[in-house]
Scaffold this active site. Structure first.
Site, PDB file in Angstrom:
ATOM      1  N   ASN A   7       0.873  -1.177   0.000  1.00 27.48           N
ATOM      2  CA  ASN A   7       0.000   0.000   0.000  1.00 27.48           C
ATOM      3  C   ASN A   7       0.912   1.230   0.000  1.00 27.48           C
ATOM      4  OD1 ASN A   7      -1.766   2.058   0.524  1.00 27.48           O
ATOM      5  ND2 ASN A   7      -2.709   1.093   2.321  1.00 27.48           N
ATOM      6  N   ARG A  94      -2.663  -2.105  -3.351  1.00 29.87           N
ATOM      7  CA  ARG A  94      -3.815  -1.221  -3.202  1.00 29.87           C
ATOM      8  C   ARG A  94      -3.674  -0.117  -4.253  1.00 29.87           C
ATOM      9  NH1 ARG A  94      -4.778   3.778   0.691  1.00 29.87           N
ATOM     10  NH2 ARG A  94      -6.940   4.140   0.133  1.00 29.87           N
ATOM     11  N   HIS A 183     -12.463   3.724  -0.231  1.00 23.68           N
ATOM     12  CA  HIS A 183     -12.507   2.780   0.908  1.00 23.68           C
ATOM     13  C   HIS A 183     -13.302   1.519   0.566  1.00 23.68           C
ATOM     14  CE1 HIS A 183     -12.207   6.478   3.794  1.00 23.68           C
ATOM     15  NE2 HIS A 183     -11.005   5.966   3.617  1.00 23.68           N
ATOM     16  N   GLY A 213     -12.062   6.701   9.827  1.00 23.34           N
ATOM     17  CA  GLY A 213     -10.629   6.699  10.134  1.00 23.34           C
ATOM     18  C   GLY A 213     -10.116   8.117   9.943  1.00 23.34           C
ATOM     19  N   ARG A 244     -10.677  17.180   6.242  1.00 21.83           N
ATOM     20  CA  ARG A 244     -11.495  17.415   5.036  1.00 21.83           C
ATOM     21  C   ARG A 244     -12.910  17.808   5.433  1.00 21.83           C
ATOM     22  NH1 ARG A 244     -10.297  11.823   2.094  1.00 21.83           N
ATOM     23  NH2 ARG A 244      -8.489  11.560   3.427  1.00 21.83           N
ATOM     24  N   GLY A 335     -14.300   4.389  14.224  1.00 17.99           N
ATOM     25  CA  GLY A 335     -15.480   3.513  14.290  1.00 17.99           C
ATOM     26  C   GLY A 335     -15.289   2.340  15.238  1.00 17.99           C
ATOM     27  N   GLU A 388      -8.147  -4.306   5.597  1.00 17.66           N
ATOM     28  CA  GLU A 388      -8.020  -4.087   4.155  1.00 17.66           C
ATOM     29  C   GLU A 388      -6.905  -4.946   3.552  1.00 17.66           C
ATOM     30  OE1 GLU A 388      -8.893   0.441   3.344  1.00 17.66           O
ATOM     31  OE2 GLU A 388      -8.328   0.134   5.419  1.00 17.66           O
TER      32      GLU A 388
HETATM   33  P1  ADP Z   1      -6.498   5.574   8.226  1.00 17.34           P
HETATM   34  O1  ADP Z   1      -7.678   6.212   7.576  1.00 17.34           O
HETATM   35  O2  ADP Z   1      -5.236   6.362   8.063  1.00 17.34           O
HETATM   36  O3  ADP Z   1      -6.343   4.087   7.949  1.00 17.34           O
HETATM   37  P2  ADP Z   1      -7.300   4.737  10.881  1.00 17.34           P
HETATM   38  O4  ADP Z   1      -8.412   3.863  10.444  1.00 17.34           O
HETATM   39  O5  ADP Z   1      -6.123   4.098  11.533  1.00 17.34           O
HETATM   40  O6  ADP Z   1      -6.803   5.722   9.760  1.00 17.34           O
HETATM   41  O7  ADP Z   1      -7.919   5.801  11.896  1.00 17.34           O
HETATM   42  C1  ADP Z   1      -7.140   6.821  12.422  1.00 17.34           C
HETATM   43  C2  ADP Z   1      -7.987   7.656  13.341  1.00 17.34           C
HETATM   44  O8  ADP Z   1      -8.567   6.800  14.339  1.00 17.34           O
HETATM   45  C3  ADP Z   1      -7.170   8.667  14.106  1.00 17.34           C
HETATM   46  O9  ADP Z   1      -7.266   9.927  13.503  1.00 17.34           O
HETATM   47  C4  ADP Z   1      -7.801   8.706  15.464  1.00 17.34           C
HETATM   48  O10 ADP Z   1      -8.586   9.882  15.552  1.00 17.34           O
HETATM   49  C5  ADP Z   1      -8.748   7.551  15.508  1.00 17.34           C
HETATM   50  N1  ADP Z   1      -8.539   6.693  16.676  1.00 17.34           N
HETATM   51  C6  ADP Z   1      -7.630   5.714  16.834  1.00 17.34           C
HETATM   52  N2  ADP Z   1      -7.743   5.173  18.078  1.00 17.34           N
HETATM   53  C7  ADP Z   1      -8.738   5.835  18.701  1.00 17.34           C
HETATM   54  C8  ADP Z   1      -9.351   5.760  19.977  1.00 17.34           C
HETATM   55  N3  ADP Z   1      -8.935   4.884  20.891  1.00 17.34           N
HETATM   56  N4  ADP Z   1     -10.367   6.598  20.255  1.00 17.34           N
HETATM   57  C9  ADP Z   1     -10.783   7.484  19.339  1.00 17.34           C
HETATM   58  N5  ADP Z   1     -10.264   7.609  18.119  1.00 17.34           N
HETATM   59  C10 ADP Z   1      -9.254   6.813  17.802  1.00 17.34           C
END
Ligand code: ADP
Length: 403
Positions: A7, A94, A183, A213, A244, A335, A388
């Site tokens: 990726n 990816r 996504h 995310g 964004r 999520g 993913e």
């Molecule tokens: P990407 O889109 O880069 O794959 P991720 O799915 O890893 O990103 O999500 C990253 C986001 O998840 C971070 O910006 C953070 O805000 C959020 N995050 C990660 N752990 C937690 C947590 N324990 N509580 C709330 N938000 C979290």
């Protein structure tokens, strides 16, 4: 069979080597700051197991081929090798944008590389990185089959009345301006996982998938086919995200040009990099937003409310589009890990059949699949961790006539 998943970002490269016999991750890693004066690789052999070994390398990598070459050394011949080059059955990439041409994972040929190049105009920040990964893998693993798995592919079933924008039709014909969505690998993975969990064939499973995310998007899946998604021509549309804006009034460009003299590029940067959660409260990581809220930061509270309101708004819209839904599924960093976001996003949806159970939502063990709706909720709510890389590996393996 072992599949290497790549990726690539513009200055980074993430990889995982997956054993398809048991879906185990044999090693994973991240090469960062490719092209900078100093780069870094963090390589994990047998991650998350008691055999885990972490290696770091700090040296400059002039391009993705140089970085992947160093990673390949760690995977196949370094201090903690987990494979030989001959062990790697295929490489799955990816690739963000497959336009209207690619609705399935595709074996990479010179024609496919050309088509991915052609779609660079639709994904100027993302497709060039995917191409650099393909080029690097071709140089370093000659003869190994490679597949492209497209972020847009899962959304290929969206009907025209949902993917078209209400602008002159000729612009769609001439330039391909339409909703593509992104996504898709994650939405498809969690939707399929849901069908297994609830014991229904995928072709009969309908759900709303909520990927929150760094980038955030949602999809409406009817009988195993995506029928709508919140991102559009680019990943800027739809939900509020870290930096964004998501949906705004499309006349914003003209308004900001007239009232502040902004150029198109300035508005683009503003909407992509200075907006979303960051635009409202100055913070773009949800964990920092919770810390700020706890200290009484009113703007952080407002940013959270706006973020969740937009999710709720789309859940309502997609329930209407689906006309029958098995579950709402939360996934990705926010999520999966943020019960407050899930609670605020679902708390007033009881009237449309989505009832969240507060104790279940706040009480379950992170990292696991969990049902967080009440027993009498007509539409279930699940948290399902996305994967993913595994989905890319599975789709790549399927092209080799296995799994
Ligand atoms: P990407 O889109 O880069 O794959 P991720 O799915 O890893 O990103 O999500 C990253 C986001 O998840 C971070 O910006 C953070 O805000 C959020 N995050 C990660 N752990 C937690 C947590 N324990 N509580 C709330 N938000 C979290």
């Amino acid at each position: 069979m072992k599949i290497l998943v790549l990726n690539c970002g513009s200055s980074s490269l993430k990889y995982q080597l997956i054993d398809m016999n048991n879906d185990a991750v044999l090693c994973s890693g991240l090469a960062e700051r490719i092209g900078d004066a100093m780069g870094k690789i963090t390589h994990k052999a047998f991650p998350g197991t008691d055999k885990q070994k972490v290696l770091t390398v700090e040296e400059p990598f002039k391009d993705h081929t140089a970085a992947l070459g160093r990673c390949a050394g760690l995977i196949t011949g370094g201090e903690a090798p987990v494979a030989t080059p001959a062990d790697i059955a295929a490489i799955g990439h990816r690739v963000v944008h497959g336009g209207e041409a690619f609705r399935q994972p595709t074996l990479i040929t010179p024609e496919v590389v050309k088509a991915i190049k052609d779609f660079c105009s639709l994904a100027p920040l993302h497709n060039p990185a995917g191409l650099m990964g393909i080029e690097a893998a071709t140089a370093l693993f000659p003869g190994v089959k490679q597949a492209a798995v497209f972020d847009t592919a899962f959304h290929g079933t969206i009907p025209d009345y949902a993917y078209l924008f209400a602008i002159p039709f000729g612009l769609y014909q001439e330039l391909g301006i339409r909703r593509y969505g992104f996504h898709g690998t994650s939405h498809g993975y969690v939707a399929k996982k849901l069908s297994q969990i609830i014991g229904k064939p995928f072709e009969q499973t309908s759900c709303v998938t909520v990927h929150l995310g760094n980038g955030c998007s949602m999809a409406a899946v009817k009988n195993g086919q995506c029928v709508d998604t919140s991102m559009g021509l680019t990943p800027l549309m739809g939900l509020m995200m870290g930096t964004r804006s998501g949906d705004v009034d499309p006349s914003l460009h003209a308004f900001l040009a007239a009232n502040k003299g902004y150029t198109i590029e300035q508005v683009d940067t503003l909407l992509n990099k200075e907006s979303g959660l960051k635009g409202i409260c100055g913070l773009n990581d949800m964990r920092d937003i919770h810390s700020a809220r706890e200290k009484g930061d009113k703007k952080a509270e407002l940013a959270l409310k706006m973020f969740c309101y937009r999710v709720k708004h789309y859940i309502g819209a997609y329930l209407a589009a689906l006309d029958g839904c098995d579950a709402v599924v939360f996934t990705a960093g926010i999520g999966e890990n943020d019960p407050d976001v899930r609670q605020y996003s679902c708390d007033t949806l009881g009237a449309v059949g989505v009832k969240i159970d507060r104790d279940r939502n706040f009480g379950f063990k992170r990292g696991e699949v969990c049902k967080i709706s009440t027993d009498d909720s007509p539409v279930a709510i699940y948290v399902i961790p996305t994967n993913e890389e595994l989905e890319i590996a599975t789709q790549t393996a399927s092209l080799l006539g296995s799994k």
